[in-house]
Design a protein around this motif. Sequence first.
Motif, short mmCIF file in Angstrom:
data_model
loop_
_atom_site.label_atom_id
_atom_site.label_comp_id
_atom_site.label_asym_id
_atom_site.label_seq_id
_atom_site.Cartn_x
_atom_site.Cartn_y
_atom_site.Cartn_z
N UNK A 59 37.24 33.99 55.91
CA UNK A 59 36.04 34.52 55.28
C UNK A 59 35.86 36.00 55.55
N UNK A 60 36.15 36.42 56.78
CA UNK A 60 35.99 37.83 57.14
C UNK A 60 36.93 38.69 56.29
N UNK A 61 38.18 38.27 56.17
CA UNK A 61 39.15 39.04 55.37
C UNK A 61 38.70 39.09 53.91
N UNK A 62 38.28 37.92 53.39
CA UNK A 62 37.82 37.83 51.99
C UNK A 62 36.63 38.78 51.77
N UNK A 63 35.68 38.75 52.69
CA UNK A 63 34.49 39.60 52.56
C UNK A 63 34.84 41.08 52.63
N UNK A 64 35.72 41.43 53.55
CA UNK A 64 36.10 42.83 53.72
C UNK A 64 36.83 43.34 52.47
N UNK A 65 37.72 42.51 51.93
CA UNK A 65 38.46 42.92 50.72
C UNK A 65 37.53 43.06 49.51
N UNK A 66 36.58 42.13 49.43
CA UNK A 66 35.61 42.17 48.32
C UNK A 66 34.84 43.50 48.32
N UNK A 67 34.56 44.00 49.50
CA UNK A 67 33.80 45.24 49.62
C UNK A 67 34.61 46.46 49.17
N UNK A 68 35.95 46.32 49.13
CA UNK A 68 36.74 47.41 48.55
C UNK A 68 37.23 46.99 47.16
N UNK A 69 36.43 46.11 46.54
CA UNK A 69 36.63 45.68 45.15
C UNK A 69 37.94 44.97 44.91
N UNK A 70 38.41 44.21 45.90
CA UNK A 70 39.61 43.39 45.72
C UNK A 70 39.24 41.92 45.96
N UNK A 71 39.36 41.12 44.89
CA UNK A 71 39.03 39.71 45.03
C UNK A 71 40.29 38.96 45.46
N UNK A 106 45.89 37.98 45.95
CA UNK A 106 44.98 38.82 45.16
C UNK A 106 44.84 38.23 43.78
N UNK A 107 43.58 38.01 43.36
CA UNK A 107 43.35 37.23 42.15
C UNK A 107 43.29 38.06 40.88
N UNK A 108 42.84 39.28 40.98
CA UNK A 108 42.76 40.10 39.77
C UNK A 108 42.74 41.57 40.15
N UNK A 109 43.05 42.42 39.18
CA UNK A 109 42.94 43.85 39.41
C UNK A 109 41.50 44.27 39.15
N UNK A 110 41.02 45.26 39.90
CA UNK A 110 39.67 45.73 39.61
C UNK A 110 39.60 46.40 38.23
N UNK A 111 38.40 46.44 37.71
CA UNK A 111 38.17 47.01 36.37
C UNK A 111 38.32 48.53 36.41
#
Lengths: 200, 200
Positions: free
Chosen positions: B153-165, B187-192
């Motif tokens: 969860x920590x890794x997921x949250x940290x990546x989300x904050x740099x716009x990486x899902x 990594x599920x998708x590229x950021x917009x």
Amino acid sequence: MSRPVPRRPQHHKINKDLFVLTYGALVAQLCKDHEKDEDVNKYLDKMGYSIGTRLVEDFLARTCVTRCHSYSEITDIIAQASSHRNQPQVLLILWKSQQVAFKMYLGVTPSVTCNNASRNEFSLILDKNPLSEFVEELPTGRSSLCYCNLLCGIIRGALEMVHLTADVTFLQDRLKGDTVTEIGIIFLKQPNEKKYRRRK
Amino acid sequence: MSRPVPRRPQHHKINKDLFVLTYGALVAQLCKDHEKDEDVNKYLDKMGYSIGTRLVEDFLARTCVTRCHSYSEITDIIAQASSHRNQPQVLLILWKSQQVAFKMYLGVTPSVTCNNASRNEFSLILDKNPLSEFVEELPTGRSSLCYCNLLCGIIRGALEMVHLTADVTFLQDRLKGDTVTEIGIIFLKQPNEKKYRRRK
């Protein structure tokens, strides 16, 4: 499920922020699960107690090695001093231990004061409480929450393991508008002398 | 209730044992509250996510100061590199970041491997997992428990904050008999791209 805390792990320091935020998540979870603040406080104390009973052996191993060879030896020293009503010696050991433990595990040193003439009540006063470092105020409707009650449980559990029963509660809390955080410790009874005589 | 993680706290190290035992108490509490392992795993992931979103700013502030002046600057660098399909640069930043973060917050350095040709899947491999240091085996009847799922969860949250899902899960776990602990990141998708162009 678990094994004892090893005596001298190689890398025993970690970043505080991770712990403080994880603790925050734990309290938030308990607040979700329990409507009453008193129930959350009880849970935190109970968890802390269990942690205290496990941390104490590691703590004593690290801090008393010059004087004692084992955990049972230090408990015997405290028990003997207590049973012979050697209060100043017991208090000195305990005060010093609390200060060292706070410094070792949380990076802060509390001041210690004795609160009554019979010398069975004392306080740990923290100018700064790292466990609530990122918390500005208690959540809405949670005015009776003792956010850091885990600490009380830890102290209670650790004391119980050296055969000292104590009541440990927050007397002042910066999160409740007080100027300092104060943890009150009242020793409830003397340990049974016979019990320790038998162990020799 | 809470305020942001300060950038450079004076005393940022604490004893690991206290954190590891508190985490154990958190998992035990969740196991009491939830019958299904999947529910406990979800909760740990959710809590970790929330922690990751808060830790990341502090982490970037500490590690990227020579190159970037602000959190938004580093997110822009990653976003721009990603949007221009500059995968090697993004991966290099991310791999290094994960290694530094583990070292900084848990005191261990994972090895990082890329798992597929399209280079959107990689693994963090830990020879030793400090979070489960005092745990010998999973509790009876809890064979599907991901004890350390907070880390995912920590890794997921940290990546989300740099716009990486990303999808972050345990692929191997020493508590389940594997020889190492392996956390898989997809990594599920590229950021917009447009989004970041607009921010310039």
